[in-house]
Write an enzyme that holds these catalytic residues in place. Sequence first.
Site, PDB file in Angstrom:
ATOM      1  N   SER A 121       3.902 -30.695 -44.541  1.00 56.65           N
ATOM      2  CA  SER A 121       3.791 -32.090 -44.103  1.00 56.65           C
ATOM      3  C   SER A 121       2.589 -32.222 -43.175  1.00 56.65           C
ATOM      4  CB  SER A 121       5.064 -32.491 -43.371  1.00 56.65           C
ATOM      5  OG  SER A 121       5.204 -31.646 -42.246  1.00 56.65           O
ATOM      6  N   GLY A 122       2.258 -33.466 -42.885  1.00 56.67           N
ATOM      7  CA  GLY A 122       1.102 -33.712 -42.008  1.00 56.67           C
ATOM      8  C   GLY A 122       1.195 -35.141 -41.517  1.00 56.67           C
ATOM      9  N   GLY A 123       0.124 -35.607 -40.880  1.00 61.13           N
ATOM     10  CA  GLY A 123       0.135 -36.963 -40.340  1.00 61.13           C
ATOM     11  C   GLY A 123       0.411 -37.985 -41.425  1.00 61.13           C
ATOM     12  N   PHE A 124       0.054 -37.662 -42.637  1.00 57.26           N
ATOM     13  CA  PHE A 124       0.162 -38.602 -43.771  1.00 57.26           C
ATOM     14  C   PHE A 124       1.596 -38.771 -44.254  1.00 57.26           C
ATOM     15  CE2 PHE A 124      -0.325 -34.340 -44.999  1.00 57.26           C
ATOM     16  CZ  PHE A 124       0.660 -34.144 -45.951  1.00 57.26           C
ATOM     17  N   GLY A 125       2.425 -37.722 -44.083  1.00 53.75           N
ATOM     18  CA  GLY A 125       3.779 -37.755 -44.663  1.00 53.75           C
ATOM     19  C   GLY A 125       4.165 -36.358 -45.075  1.00 53.75           C
ATOM     20  N   VAL A 139       4.755 -33.341 -48.454  1.00 56.31           N
ATOM     21  CA  VAL A 139       4.472 -32.934 -49.839  1.00 56.31           C
ATOM     22  C   VAL A 139       5.679 -32.141 -50.323  1.00 56.31           C
ATOM     23  CG1 VAL A 139       2.953 -31.610 -51.358  1.00 56.31           C
ATOM     24  CG2 VAL A 139       1.989 -32.840 -49.405  1.00 56.31           C
ATOM     25  N   ASP A 169     -13.915 -32.262 -44.605  1.00 57.38           N
ATOM     26  CA  ASP A 169     -12.837 -31.590 -43.861  1.00 57.38           C
ATOM     27  C   ASP A 169     -12.544 -30.234 -44.502  1.00 57.38           C
ATOM     28  OD1 ASP A 169      -9.363 -32.329 -42.941  1.00 57.38           O
ATOM     29  OD2 ASP A 169     -10.950 -31.220 -41.912  1.00 57.38           O
TER      30      ASP A 169
HETATM   31  C1  LIG Z   1      -1.618 -28.966 -43.818  1.00 60.47           C
HETATM   32  N1  LIG Z   1      -1.973 -30.089 -44.706  1.00 60.47           N
HETATM   33  C2  LIG Z   1      -2.446 -31.225 -43.860  1.00 60.47           C
HETATM   34  C3  LIG Z   1      -0.825 -30.534 -45.514  1.00 60.47           C
HETATM   35  C4  LIG Z   1      -0.373 -29.476 -46.496  1.00 60.47           C
HETATM   36  C5  LIG Z   1       0.897 -29.934 -47.192  1.00 60.47           C
HETATM   37  C6  LIG Z   1       1.389 -28.882 -48.165  1.00 60.47           C
HETATM   38  C7  LIG Z   1       0.322 -28.451 -49.161  1.00 60.47           C
HETATM   39  N2  LIG Z   1       0.747 -27.320 -49.977  1.00 60.47           N
HETATM   40  C8  LIG Z   1       1.085 -26.139 -49.319  1.00 60.47           C
HETATM   41  O1  LIG Z   1       0.891 -26.047 -48.055  1.00 60.47           O
HETATM   42  N3  LIG Z   1       1.617 -25.088 -49.995  1.00 60.47           N
HETATM   43  C9  LIG Z   1       1.874 -23.808 -49.360  1.00 60.47           C
HETATM   44  C10 LIG Z   1       2.065 -25.228 -51.359  1.00 60.47           C
HETATM   45  C11 LIG Z   1       1.360 -26.303 -52.095  1.00 60.47           C
HETATM   46  C12 LIG Z   1       1.347 -26.266 -53.499  1.00 60.47           C
HETATM   47  N4  LIG Z   1       0.730 -27.201 -54.220  1.00 60.47           N
HETATM   48  C13 LIG Z   1       0.114 -28.218 -53.596  1.00 60.47           C
HETATM   49  C14 LIG Z   1      -0.543 -29.180 -54.370  1.00 60.47           C
HETATM   50  C15 LIG Z   1      -1.193 -30.209 -53.756  1.00 60.47           C
HETATM   51  C16 LIG Z   1      -1.189 -30.290 -52.360  1.00 60.47           C
HETATM   52  C17 LIG Z   1      -1.912 -31.376 -51.680  1.00 60.47           C
HETATM   53  C18 LIG Z   1      -1.554 -31.726 -50.388  1.00 60.47           C
HETATM   54  C19 LIG Z   1      -2.264 -32.743 -49.737  1.00 60.47           C
HETATM   55 CL1  LIG Z   1      -1.824 -33.176 -48.123  1.00 60.47          CL
HETATM   56  C20 LIG Z   1      -3.320 -33.417 -50.367  1.00 60.47           C
HETATM   57  O2  LIG Z   1      -4.003 -34.387 -49.713  1.00 60.47           O
HETATM   58  C21 LIG Z   1      -3.663 -33.046 -51.655  1.00 60.47           C
HETATM   59 CL2  LIG Z   1      -4.976 -33.820 -52.438  1.00 60.47          CL
HETATM   60  C22 LIG Z   1      -2.977 -32.037 -52.331  1.00 60.47           C
HETATM   61  N5  LIG Z   1      -0.545 -29.388 -51.589  1.00 60.47           N
HETATM   62  C23 LIG Z   1       0.094 -28.355 -52.169  1.00 60.47           C
HETATM   63  C24 LIG Z   1       0.745 -27.346 -51.395  1.00 60.47           C
HETATM   64  C25 LIG Z   1      -1.024 -28.163 -48.525  1.00 60.47           C
HETATM   65  C26 LIG Z   1      -1.468 -29.214 -47.536  1.00 60.47           C
END
Ligand SMILES: CN(C)C[C@H]1CC[C@H](N2C(=O)N(C)Cc3cnc4ccc(-c5cc(Cl)c(O)c(Cl)c5)nc4c32)CC1
Length: 337
Positions: free
Chosen positions: A20-24, A26, A133
Amino acid sequence: GKESYRALNGLYVLHDELGSGGFGKVKLATHLLTGQYVAIKIIDKKKIGNDLPRVKTEMDALRTLSHQNICQLYQYIETTEKFFIIMEYCSGGEMFDYIVRKERLPEAEARHFFRQLVQAIAYVHSLGYAHRDLKPENLLLTEELKLKLIDFGLCARPGGPGLVNNKPLDTCCGSPAYAAPELILGQQYLGNRADVWSMGVLLYALLCGALPFEDDNMQLLYRKISNGRYYEPDFLTNSSKELLKRMLQVDPERRITVNELLRHPWLNSTYQAALKWQTIYDKNLVDEDVAREMAYHYGTQLGTMVGKIKEWRFDYLTATYHLLLQLKARGEKFALP
Ligand SMILES: CN(C)C[C@H]1CC[C@H](N2C(=O)N(C)Cc3cnc4ccc(-c5cc(Cl)c(O)c(Cl)c5)nc4c32)CC1
């Protein structure tokens, strides 16, 4: 709450949270028609308030960018309270964790990942975007250890103010450790040049397992970044040192450009094929096997289905097409029920 996930009924089943993050948040989910995993970014409109432009920025970027090293957008659903952004699931997790686990990467392995990052950024820049970023948390891995760039919330749109922008901190609110000197000094800067600096910091992290500029005190960190001096471990080869020096140039005018990077010997030394930075996906080219399977399932003519896929509406049909294409690329059979 559960009720507002009604928009996903019959299409996706939600599983545990990926992050999760500021946006919501996942969440991991299953695309029911194909049984494939996807990642769904769920944004609560009430909670993001004035950060809505950032969501729109990312949506525009994700709709436009389709590349083998960028996390693919499959579908997006907007309801009165929420956005659901359905994307490619990257089961290999964050590059950051991969580096931490291995402490640092041998030059050949760092090159394997860095080439893919340069391909992604060359493609992003060719369409007039700048990511702005870049950091290991925004690089994900697939199970085949392919690199996928994510999080375009801070990217600069083509022709928008972001490409030459003197907005200081708010646009690099992410992590200053990867931010270019001209960015943290709030000067006019070119998004493309700032991305190259961040890639230099990333390459240093891949090769050294540490950051070139680090300090708990923000002011001292800024001083280090704007001085541009960093420690060179003796295990670094001369060619790695030379490339890092070209990327971590404080003066953006003297910094290596992405085009020079594509031809740099360090990137190409052990590879015959030059860097294929262009996208392998052609929006005008629909895979016939996949379209045929979908036409059969939906009971339409092949030509009709091809036409519908080419509309790229980022609806359930677009998601189904991408997921079947991924199955085919993995050599797995792809049959719809
Ligand atoms: C630290 N960040 C601000 C948020 C974090 C949220 C989980 C995410 N993740 C992970 O952290 N895994 C460990 C598994 C994982 C697996 N598949 C993913 C597929 C897409 C994304 C994704 C997430 C965000 Cl916030 C996006 O804008 C886009 Cl374009 C794509 N995150 C994934 C994801 C990574 C980022």
